[in-house]
Design an enzyme around this catalytic site. Structure first.
Site, PDB file in Angstrom:
ATOM      1  CD  GLU A 144      -2.802   1.071   2.533  1.00 56.81           C
ATOM      2  OE1 GLU A 144      -2.837   0.026   3.205  1.00 56.81           O
ATOM      3  OE2 GLU A 144      -3.575   2.020   2.702  1.00 56.81           O
ATOM      4  CG  ASN A 198      -7.545   2.413   5.568  1.00 51.43           C
ATOM      5  OD1 ASN A 198      -8.409   1.585   5.290  1.00 51.43           O
ATOM      6  ND2 ASN A 198      -7.060   2.526   6.799  1.00 51.43           N
ATOM      7  CG  ASN A 204      -9.342  -1.116   1.835  1.00 49.86           C
ATOM      8  OD1 ASN A 204      -9.008  -2.296   1.923  1.00 49.86           O
ATOM      9  ND2 ASN A 204      -9.120  -0.232   2.797  1.00 49.86           N
ATOM     10  CD  GLU A 205     -10.135  -2.344   6.329  1.00 49.36           C
ATOM     11  OE1 GLU A 205      -9.998  -1.243   6.885  1.00 49.36           O
ATOM     12  OE2 GLU A 205      -9.545  -3.377   6.707  1.00 49.36           O
ATOM     13  CE1 TYR A 214      -3.413  -6.483   9.056  1.00 52.13           C
ATOM     14  CE2 TYR A 214      -5.592  -5.469   9.040  1.00 52.13           C
ATOM     15  CZ  TYR A 214      -4.381  -5.738   8.417  1.00 52.13           C
ATOM     16  OH  TYR A 214      -4.136  -5.260   7.148  1.00 52.13           O
ATOM     17  CD  GLU A 223      -6.104  -4.695   4.464  1.00 54.76           C
ATOM     18  OE1 GLU A 223      -5.927  -4.398   5.669  1.00 54.76           O
ATOM     19  OE2 GLU A 223      -6.527  -3.890   3.616  1.00 54.76           O
ATOM     20  CD  GLN A 255       0.230  -2.653   3.862  1.00 53.56           C
ATOM     21  OE1 GLN A 255       1.029  -2.085   3.166  1.00 53.56           O
ATOM     22  NE2 GLN A 255      -0.912  -2.045   4.252  1.00 53.56           N
TER      23      GLN A 255
HETATM   24  O1  AHR Z   1      -2.954  -2.811   6.266  1.00 53.32           O
HETATM   25  C1  AHR Z   1      -3.131  -1.599   6.930  1.00 53.32           C
HETATM   26  C2  AHR Z   1      -4.559  -1.085   6.849  1.00 53.32           C
HETATM   27  O2  AHR Z   1      -5.401  -1.969   7.532  1.00 53.32           O
HETATM   28  C3  AHR Z   1      -5.170  -0.999   5.475  1.00 53.32           C
HETATM   29  O3  AHR Z   1      -4.886   0.184   4.841  1.00 53.32           O
HETATM   30  C4  AHR Z   1      -6.641  -1.086   5.767  1.00 53.32           C
HETATM   31  O4  AHR Z   1      -7.358  -1.651   4.706  1.00 53.32           O
HETATM   32  C5  AHR Z   1      -6.728  -1.882   7.050  1.00 53.32           C
HETATM   33  O5  AHR Z   1      -7.515  -1.276   7.986  1.00 53.32           O
END
Ligand code: AHR
Length: 523
Positions: A30, A75, A175-176, A247, A295, A354
């Site tokens: 990103e 993001n 995205n999100e 995450y 992700e 990432q």
């Molecule tokens: O990977 C970091 C961020 O985590 C990304 O930009 C977003 O999509 C997620 O919240």
């Protein structure tokens, strides 16, 4: 806890989850912090190629076994004007990226990224901006990337020096978009309608593309479940995949819950599959929507990240979310990979978020070296060893109770075999092939695992063991090397007891992830 209790695994060559799509070993770059600038790209660096991309990072990316990279966000994509990042560099203007409050110099854009991916033999996965932009910009980007000469955007690509279409196959519709932090955040109806229209038009430009609709940003979102159902009520016939993001981190010293993150991911996948299939059932559709887990990782989001709103406006590739990982984090990453493998039938795409510097397995210093974080090792080993088909194991393991996830199994396992391809009559496999066993022991005691494998002769030849540590995270290559020396061990021929035909017993170290490599032949 499990002490000395045996875990039993039944492994049969005819019980299969599904073929492993190589896109399961994807990652993510990103425009965030130092992922692009001083990450993959640093002109002037001693290892930089003629295009300004660091070849030391490219080499580590290959060693990691990454098959695909998602780009440009995240993001970031939700306030990105892709047209500003193509064409002569001298004409490109910097802009304020609102997602990470950073001045984006627009030095690397679509062409630079796609050409890097192509040179490195990595499949690109692109995302379009459905935050501040919409159908027209998304359609134009597909045409710019995949169109043949003779139309406006394809001709612009050609004028910018790239004759051949890039043939980008996989596209994220935003995205999100469920997250209030997202620039241009939408409710499920707004997003579902927009994604359906954008997706429909994008496929009219190139019918061969695959589309990913945004699912929930995590299972903790208040709208989780409802979001998937509403979005798919608009997009079911248009999209191919729905995204999942997750995450995991250790919070408040709750090590047991953190070690059980693989079970949390497993439950999340099952819930999304149930939500998706409910929409399919309502629509009486034979189509199966699969999951793009685009992700996933360990990220100390709650405990170390200050939050994007508190970031001062910065320039020159600031250090943002550069988490330093431990052996414990590596064990959890290995366990998350076990979960992904065990869902190979419904999860063809996944991205470790990432790739470099930003919550990443690869780290760099500007003008300096690059190194592997502990989480690099389970990913690289799984990507290398997991070939062919995931076998459908039956695991009988003791459970332990965690504060966050309730009762969870103490041992998790996945097995892959590339001798499992069906013969023409669909009855049996080719009979012999590479076998990999991935086993996690979440308990603080060693555990014996008894594997029954009727009909298969197994010979294990080596592998890799990762054990958890108790180290405090300290930055830098020396720390990473110290953790690797303490926590990561190449296995020779493993200490295996073949006590009887079709029966193998393995001992797992406390709090460990182990990959065993070998061959399996139909007996
Ligand atoms: O990977 C970091 C961020 O985590 C990304 O930009 C977003 O999509 C997620 O919240």
């Amino acid at each position: 806890m499990a002490q000395n209790q045996r875990t039993q695994v039944l492994l049969h060559p005819d019980f299969r989850v599904g073929e492993i799509d190589r896109r399961l070993f994807g990652s993510f770059v990103e425009h965030l912090g130092r992922a692009v600038y001083t990450g993959i790209y640093e002109p002037g660096h001693t290892t930089a190629d003629e295009h300004g991309f660091r070849s030391d990072v490219a080499e580590l990316t290959h060693e990691l076994g990454v098959s695909m990279v998602r780009y440009p966000g995240g993001n970031f994509v939700s306030n990105y004007t892709w047209e500003d990042g193509v064409g002569p560099r001298a004409d490109r203007k910097p802009f304020i990226d609102l997602a990470w409050r950073t001045i984006e110099p627009n030095e690397v854009g679509t062409d630079e990224f796609l050409q890097w991916a192509e040179r490195e033999g990595i499949e690109p996965m692109m995302a379009v901006n459905l935050g501040t932009r919409g159908v027209a910009a998304a359609v134009a980007l597909v045409e710019y990337c995949n169109g043949e000469a003779g139309s406006k955007w394809a001709d612009m690509r050609i004028a910018n020096g790239r004759e051949e279409p890039y043939a980008v196959r996989l596209w994220c519709l935003g995205n999100e978009m469920d997250g209030p932090w997202q620039i241009g955040h939408k409710d499920a109806h707004e997003y579902g309608k927009l994604a359906a229209e954008a997706g429909k038009a994008m496929k009219l430009v190139d019918p061969s593309i695959e589309l990913v609709a945004c699912g929930s940003s995590s299972m903790q979102m208040d709208t989780f479940g409802e979001w998937e159902q509403t979005v798919l009520s608009y997009t079911y016939d248009i999209v191919d995949h729905i995204s999942m993001h997750a995450y995991y981190e250790e919070v408040g010293g709750d090590r047991a819950s953190f070690l059980a993150s693989g079970t949390a991911m497993d439950r999340f996948i099952r819930r999304v599959v149930a939500s998706v299939d409910a929409v399919g059932a309502r629509k009486r559709s034979d189509k199966e929507i699969t999951i793009s887990f685009d992700e996933w990782n360990v990220w100390y989001l709650e405990t170390r990240f200050v939050g994007e709103k508190k970031l001062p406006l910065q320039r020159d590739a600031p250090r943002i979310i550069e988490d330093v990982y431990s052996g414990l984090d590596a064990v959890v990453v290995g366990d998350l990979l076990v979960t992904l493998l065990n869902h190979a039938d419904r999860v063809p795409v996944a991205c470790l978020a990432q790739l470099v510097n930003v919550i990443a397995p690869i780290m760099t210093e500007p003008g300096g070296g690059s190194w592997r974080q502990p989480t690099f090792y389970p990913f690289a080993t799984t990507a290398r060893l997991a070939q062919g088909t995931t076998l459908d194991l039956r695991v009988t393991a003791p459970t332990t109770t965690t504060a966050k996830h309730g009762a969870v199994p103490v041992v998790t396992a996945a097995a892959t075999w590339d001798g499992a391809a069906l013969s023409a009559d669909g009855s049996s496999g080719t009979g012999a092939g590479a076998l990999a066993l991935f086993l996690v022991n979440r308990s603080s005691e060693p555990v014996d695992v008894e594997i029954a494998h009727p009909g298969l002769a197994i010979a294990l030849t080596g592998g890799l063991e990762v054990v958890a540590d108790h180290q405090t995270a300290v930055e830098g290559p020396e720390h990473a090397a110290k953790v690797a020396a303490a926590c990561i061990r190449e296995l020779g021929t493993p200490q295996v007891v073949q006590d009887g035909p079709g029966r193998t017993v393995l001992t797992l170290a406390p709090e460990s992830w182990t990959a065993f490599e070998g061959t399996a032949t139909r007996a």
